[in-house]
Motif scaffolding. Structure first.
Motif, mmCIF file in Angstrom:
data_model
loop_
_atom_site.group_PDB
_atom_site.id
_atom_site.type_symbol
_atom_site.label_atom_id
_atom_site.label_comp_id
_atom_site.label_asym_id
_atom_site.label_seq_id
_atom_site.Cartn_x
_atom_site.Cartn_y
_atom_site.Cartn_z
ATOM 1 N N GLU A 10 0.723 -1.286 0.045
ATOM 2 C CA GLU A 10 -0.084 -0.164 0.037
ATOM 3 C C GLU A 10 0.879 1.332 0.213
ATOM 4 O O GLU A 10 0.653 2.405 -0.662
ATOM 5 C CB GLU A 10 -1.055 0.059 1.205
ATOM 6 N N HIS A 11 1.772 1.216 0.768
ATOM 7 C CA HIS A 11 2.771 2.293 0.816
ATOM 8 C C HIS A 11 3.491 2.421 -0.668
ATOM 9 O O HIS A 11 3.532 3.732 -1.040
ATOM 10 C CB HIS A 11 3.954 1.991 1.829
ATOM 11 N N ALA A 12 3.813 1.584 -1.309
ATOM 12 C CA ALA A 12 4.538 1.475 -2.475
ATOM 13 C C ALA A 12 3.541 2.094 -3.542
ATOM 14 O O ALA A 12 3.804 2.841 -4.391
ATOM 15 C CB ALA A 12 4.999 0.296 -2.703
ATOM 16 N N ASP A 13 2.269 1.634 -3.303
ATOM 17 C CA ASP A 13 1.338 2.392 -4.277
ATOM 18 C C ASP A 13 0.915 3.866 -4.244
ATOM 19 O O ASP A 13 1.075 4.567 -5.117
ATOM 20 C CB ASP A 13 -0.186 1.558 -4.246
ATOM 21 N N ARG A 14 1.115 4.326 -2.926
ATOM 22 C CA ARG A 14 1.052 5.679 -2.473
ATOM 23 C C ARG A 14 2.090 6.346 -3.041
ATOM 24 O O ARG A 14 1.820 7.471 -3.926
ATOM 25 C CB ARG A 14 0.771 5.936 -1.164
ATOM 26 N N VAL A 15 3.458 5.867 -2.988
ATOM 27 C CA VAL A 15 4.346 6.636 -3.659
ATOM 28 C C VAL A 15 4.553 6.603 -4.928
ATOM 29 O O VAL A 15 4.650 7.887 -5.626
ATOM 30 C CB VAL A 15 5.690 5.859 -3.226
ATOM 31 N N MET A 16 3.989 5.492 -5.412
ATOM 32 C CA MET A 16 4.036 5.424 -7.139
ATOM 33 C C MET A 16 3.418 6.285 -7.737
ATOM 34 O O MET A 16 3.306 7.135 -8.875
ATOM 35 C CB MET A 16 3.861 3.864 -7.499
ATOM 36 N N GLU A 17 1.773 6.557 -7.079
ATOM 37 C CA GLU A 17 1.096 7.409 -7.604
ATOM 38 C C GLU A 17 1.457 8.720 -7.353
ATOM 39 O O GLU A 17 0.873 9.593 -8.293
ATOM 40 C CB GLU A 17 -0.423 6.999 -6.572
ATOM 41 N N PHE A 18 2.078 9.020 -6.470
ATOM 42 C CA PHE A 18 2.485 10.475 -6.331
ATOM 43 C C PHE A 18 3.688 10.792 -7.251
ATOM 44 O O PHE A 18 3.419 11.806 -8.169
ATOM 45 C CB PHE A 18 3.369 10.708 -4.891
ATOM 46 N N TYR A 19 4.480 9.935 -7.687
ATOM 47 C CA TYR A 19 5.499 10.129 -8.630
ATOM 48 C C TYR A 19 4.863 10.217 -10.011
ATOM 49 O O TYR A 19 5.481 10.916 -10.924
ATOM 50 C CB TYR A 19 6.823 9.323 -8.616
ATOM 51 N N ARG A 20 3.853 9.573 -10.159
ATOM 52 C CA ARG A 20 3.260 9.194 -11.449
ATOM 53 C C ARG A 20 2.606 10.754 -11.679
ATOM 54 O O ARG A 20 2.602 11.162 -12.929
ATOM 55 C CB ARG A 20 2.232 8.204 -11.425
ATOM 56 N N THR A 21 1.923 11.168 -10.674
ATOM 57 C CA THR A 21 1.402 12.333 -10.654
ATOM 58 C C THR A 21 2.500 13.497 -10.914
ATOM 59 O O THR A 21 2.016 14.449 -12.012
ATOM 60 C CB THR A 21 0.447 12.829 -9.754
ATOM 61 N N GLN A 22 3.299 13.469 -10.487
ATOM 62 C CA GLN A 22 4.555 14.551 -10.663
ATOM 63 C C GLN A 22 4.918 14.322 -11.938
ATOM 64 O O GLN A 22 5.324 15.396 -12.632
ATOM 65 C CB GLN A 22 5.595 14.073 -9.661
#
Length: 342
Positions: free
Chosen positions: A234-246
């Motif tokens: 879940e943490h990895a998904d949150r991080v990936m989503e943030f960087y994808r948005t960036q």
């Protein structure tokens, strides 16, 4: 004093790190839009606060803002506040005369390492060429031996007694060379003497790098057990989503301002956009001088080429730290600069 004569061939061949240079420049000018660094976004670090109890029962609290700094990349030398404190301690206890020297005279500087083994490895790498003579107290710290042996140097053992190195023995060894030998090339003079004058190891005690690593594995283990596999993913998904948005924010800014002026590929991993400017064979001056003057920090392509002197039309931008609005402003300024330069 010119210390370059003591450097190893490997150390002498090293060049200035442009990424560090742009980072230092940006730190001095808060108005600069920082899209050059490779720092991860601290809002997604898993540890937020910490509390440590010291032996007198009092606690040290590390809040969220300080924790972000603690887990983030710092300067090569170490955290500035800690460096300043250590320099004050050196002045208070020892008042070394080199502290008052100018940089070209060999002014005292402090560099924080991750432990004695790391510090020794850095020093030996900086000084030792294969075939160099090195004077080493006998017996000596095992970590020192492990770091020196692979470098291909000739270790000359200096006998010790209950007080440490025996002065007469050292004098006898050094008598193999004459003072005038120092003026000759390939004189094979000893490169340095390694000794620990106070509390030497194995006579004294020292915490090894291996012990420090075990402490850090404990921290990671506790976090992973706290999260479990589900929490980690879940943490990895949150991080990936943030960087994808960036990433999408930077791609939007690039498409808005740099279309026709540059070309790039959509990155599928990492935190960087690798951009080639059209009509410019070398981006170095434009990135390192002109863009910085306009408040935009980027990294020229030379930083990532084996031949750092070769011209390149590329540069790197990071979408980790800057907000979408800052990326937009940065690429707008860059587009204006490219149009003026081409």
């Amino acid at each position: 004093m010119d210390y370059s004569q003591f450097l190893s061939a490997v150390s002498a061949a090293r060049e200035e790190n442009l990424i560090r240079f742009t980072g230092h420049f940006a730190e001095k000018k808060p108005s600069v839009i920082m899209i050059s660094g490779g720092m991860p976004n601290p809002n997604y670090f898993p540890f937020k606060t910490a509390s440590f109890t010291i032996e007198d029962g009092t606690t040290i609290e590390i809040g969220e803002a300080l924790m972000k700094r603690a887990l983030q990349y710092s300067t090569t030398e170490g955290i500035p506040e800690l460096l300043s404190w250590l320099k004050d301690l050196q002045m208070s206890l020892h008042n070394p005369p080199t502290a008052k020297y100018s940089p070209d005279q060999g002014q005292m500087e402090i560099c924080i390492t991750t432990g004695s083994q790391d510090g020794l490895s850095k020093v030996f790498d900086m000084l030792v060429n294969p075939g160099d003579n090195v004077l080493l107290e006998d017996p000596s710290y095992s970590g020192t031996l492990s770091a020196l042996k692979p470098l291909g140097c000739n270790i000359i053992k200096v006998p010790t007694d209950k007080h440490g190195i025996i002065p007469e023995a050292l004098k006898e060894i050094l008598s193999r060379w004459r003072p005038e030998d120092a003026k000759k090339q390939n004189n094979n003079l000893p490169k340095f003497l390694y000794t620990v004058p106070n509390g030497s190891n194995p006579a004294g005690t020292s915490l090894t790098a291996d012990c420090k690593k075990k402490i850090y594995q404990i921290l990671t283990s506790e976090l992973l057990h706290k999260w479990g596999q589900k929490g980690l993913l879940e943490h990895a998904d949150r991080v990936m989503e943030f960087y994808r948005t960036q990433r999408d924010g930077m791609l939007a800014a690039a498409d808005k301002w740099l279309k026709g002026l540059a070309e790039w590929y959509v990155p599928t991993a990492g935190i960087f956009l690798w951009i080639k400017i059209k009509g410019i064979s070398d981006t170095y001056q434009m990135i390192m001088e002109n863009a910085l003057e306009r408040g935009v920090s980027l990294v020229p392509g030379q930083s990532f080429s084996f031949d750092s002197s070769a011209p390149t039309p590329y540069f790197r931008a990071s979408y980790s730290f800057a907000s979408p609005d800052q990326m937009d402003q940065a690429f707008q300024k860059l587009a204006e600069l490219i149009k003026e330069t081409v």
